[in-house]
Write an enzyme that holds these catalytic residues in place. Sequence first.
Site, PDB file in Angstrom:
ATOM      1  N   LYS A 162     -45.169 108.501  99.139  1.00 12.34           N
ATOM      2  CA  LYS A 162     -45.878 107.328  99.066  1.00 12.34           C
ATOM      3  C   LYS A 162     -47.700 107.822  99.134  1.00 12.34           C
ATOM      4  O   LYS A 162     -47.844 108.407  99.908  1.00 12.34           O
ATOM      5  CB  LYS A 162     -45.889 106.210 100.136  1.00 12.34           C
ATOM      6  CG  LYS A 162     -44.192 105.620 100.004  1.00 12.34           C
ATOM      7  CD  LYS A 162     -44.234 104.633  98.561  1.00 12.34           C
ATOM      8  CE  LYS A 162     -42.965 103.947  98.632  1.00 12.34           C
ATOM      9  NZ  LYS A 162     -43.029 103.061  97.524  1.00 12.34           N
ATOM     10  N   ASP A 191     -45.713 107.877  94.496  1.00 13.09           N
ATOM     11  CA  ASP A 191     -45.553 106.442  94.081  1.00 13.09           C
ATOM     12  C   ASP A 191     -46.617 105.670  94.762  1.00 13.09           C
ATOM     13  O   ASP A 191     -46.828 105.802  96.182  1.00 13.09           O
ATOM     14  CB  ASP A 191     -44.208 105.861  94.675  1.00 13.09           C
ATOM     15  CG  ASP A 191     -44.263 104.443  94.547  1.00 13.09           C
ATOM     16  OD1 ASP A 191     -45.109 103.853  93.619  1.00 13.09           O
ATOM     17  OD2 ASP A 191     -43.297 103.900  94.962  1.00 13.09           O
ATOM     18  N   GLU A 217     -45.722 107.196  89.792  1.00 15.22           N
ATOM     19  CA  GLU A 217     -45.050 105.990  89.705  1.00 15.22           C
ATOM     20  C   GLU A 217     -46.356 104.898  90.195  1.00 15.22           C
ATOM     21  O   GLU A 217     -46.843 105.130  91.213  1.00 15.22           O
ATOM     22  CB  GLU A 217     -43.928 105.998  90.494  1.00 15.22           C
ATOM     23  CG  GLU A 217     -43.347 104.528  90.571  1.00 15.22           C
ATOM     24  CD  GLU A 217     -42.015 104.159  91.359  1.00 15.22           C
ATOM     25  OE1 GLU A 217     -41.976 103.163  92.195  1.00 15.22           O
ATOM     26  OE2 GLU A 217     -41.035 105.021  91.203  1.00 15.22           O
ATOM     27  N   ASP A 242     -42.582 100.520  87.647  1.00 10.52           N
ATOM     28  CA  ASP A 242     -41.532 100.015  88.728  1.00 10.52           C
ATOM     29  C   ASP A 242     -41.908  98.561  88.676  1.00 10.52           C
ATOM     30  O   ASP A 242     -41.175  97.717  87.780  1.00 10.52           O
ATOM     31  CB  ASP A 242     -41.843 100.674  90.272  1.00 10.52           C
ATOM     32  CG  ASP A 242     -41.073 100.214  90.977  1.00 10.52           C
ATOM     33  OD1 ASP A 242     -39.942  99.503  90.719  1.00 10.52           O
ATOM     34  OD2 ASP A 242     -41.127 100.360  92.242  1.00 10.52           O
ATOM     35  N   LYS A 266     -33.900  98.874  89.538  1.00 13.88           N
ATOM     36  CA  LYS A 266     -33.609  98.899  90.996  1.00 13.88           C
ATOM     37  C   LYS A 266     -32.445  97.520  90.924  1.00 13.88           C
ATOM     38  O   LYS A 266     -33.063  96.502  90.568  1.00 13.88           O
ATOM     39  CB  LYS A 266     -34.857  98.200  91.792  1.00 13.88           C
ATOM     40  CG  LYS A 266     -35.557  99.329  92.077  1.00 13.88           C
ATOM     41  CD  LYS A 266     -37.031  98.850  93.083  1.00 13.88           C
ATOM     42  CE  LYS A 266     -37.850  99.894  93.299  1.00 13.88           C
ATOM     43  NZ  LYS A 266     -39.045  99.676  94.033  1.00 13.88           N
ATOM     44  N   GLN A 294     -35.555  99.250  97.021  1.00 14.23           N
ATOM     45  CA  GLN A 294     -36.185  98.303  97.588  1.00 14.23           C
ATOM     46  C   GLN A 294     -36.146  98.027  99.127  1.00 14.23           C
ATOM     47  O   GLN A 294     -36.107  97.012  99.549  1.00 14.23           O
ATOM     48  CB  GLN A 294     -35.827  96.933  96.998  1.00 14.23           C
ATOM     49  CG  GLN A 294     -37.035  95.989  96.826  1.00 14.23           C
ATOM     50  CD  GLN A 294     -36.760  94.743  95.779  1.00 14.23           C
ATOM     51  OE1 GLN A 294     -36.871  95.181  94.530  1.00 14.23           O
ATOM     52  NE2 GLN A 294     -36.608  93.530  96.307  1.00 14.23           N
TER      53      GLN A 294
END
Length: 367
Positions: A162, A191, A217, A242, A266, A294
């Site tokens: 992240k 991401d 992402e 996403d 997802k 998620q």
Amino acid sequence: MKITGIETVPFAIPYTKPLRFASGEVHTAEHVLVRVHTDAGVTGVAEAPPRPFTYGETQESITAVIGKVFAPGVVGLSALDREAVHAVLHRTVGNPAAKSALDMAVWDVIGKSLGVPVTTLLGGYTDRMRVSHMLGFAEPTRVVAEAELMRDQYGITTFKVKVGRRPPALDIAVCRALREALGDEVELYVDGNRGWTAAEAAQALRAMDGLGLTLAEELCPADDVLGRRWLVERTRIPFVADESATTPAEVTREVLAGSATAVSVKTARTGFTVSQRVLFLCEGLGVDVVLGNQIDGQIGTACAVAFGAAHRSASRRAGELSNFLDMSDDLLTEPLRIENGTLRAPRGPGLGIEIDPEKLARYRQDH
């Protein structure tokens, strides 16, 4: 096999540590268990994980929309009439997690009634997937320690990092520390959860150019239309849409506009029915696919691995299937197990999972 009722049970299970990323942070898995009951005595289950900072849903909104909007239209339909069920859900905008859980619970009913695993009904390509683990915001030494634990204990060698903090140097330092500590044998991708501007993202990617990242992402908001397109044109690795590409129409717009070159699928937000449509669209457009997560619990992860393993294109990359490891407990009688870096889809009929009634009684929020 008529649907006779839809049951929703809100439950809350604490995480072992806060999960932090650019769009927010979570301390407790406040999810909703969805059960679809039929006149044949078969009950399907799934899990709806609200993400208010991304999709605007809450436990309360999921329970309300299923009870007041979806159930009146779905009850009385045959569980086998999936398109009829989908039509009822599709006529209401938004509410992706609520729709998805109901859809997947219907698929669970069908699999159980036929004595066949859902992953077989969906495609049956393989029975397992390689696992990617998400690493949230923390100091470099802590992130490296978590990655090493996941590698040593579970055999995981793919990590989603992240990013999206300011200054970008904070996240650049984490990625450099991971590569230095783990070596070239692990896969790293990033991401941003829309946390940076296009210029900041471009600066960060240049600084991380030698780290062998495989994907980037949602580094900047899709609503920054020209900035996003400018960034994607200059990015040398696949740029994943996403939360900006949650429907087939959004996927088409983002890809054809040059705002993405890969897509995250997802099941928590598109169920099985719409996830297949997104996946097959991506195959037709020739864009790469990542099976996303998620922050699902074990129920949602069982759904995700069932879908990913069913399809060749979805199982090509490691799937994001380990977030349940950050939960202090779960609701299944037989916990999922990651071994040698892979997760096997449960083998029983339907989703192949059973809910532990004692755990549900302990964590449910509707007493």
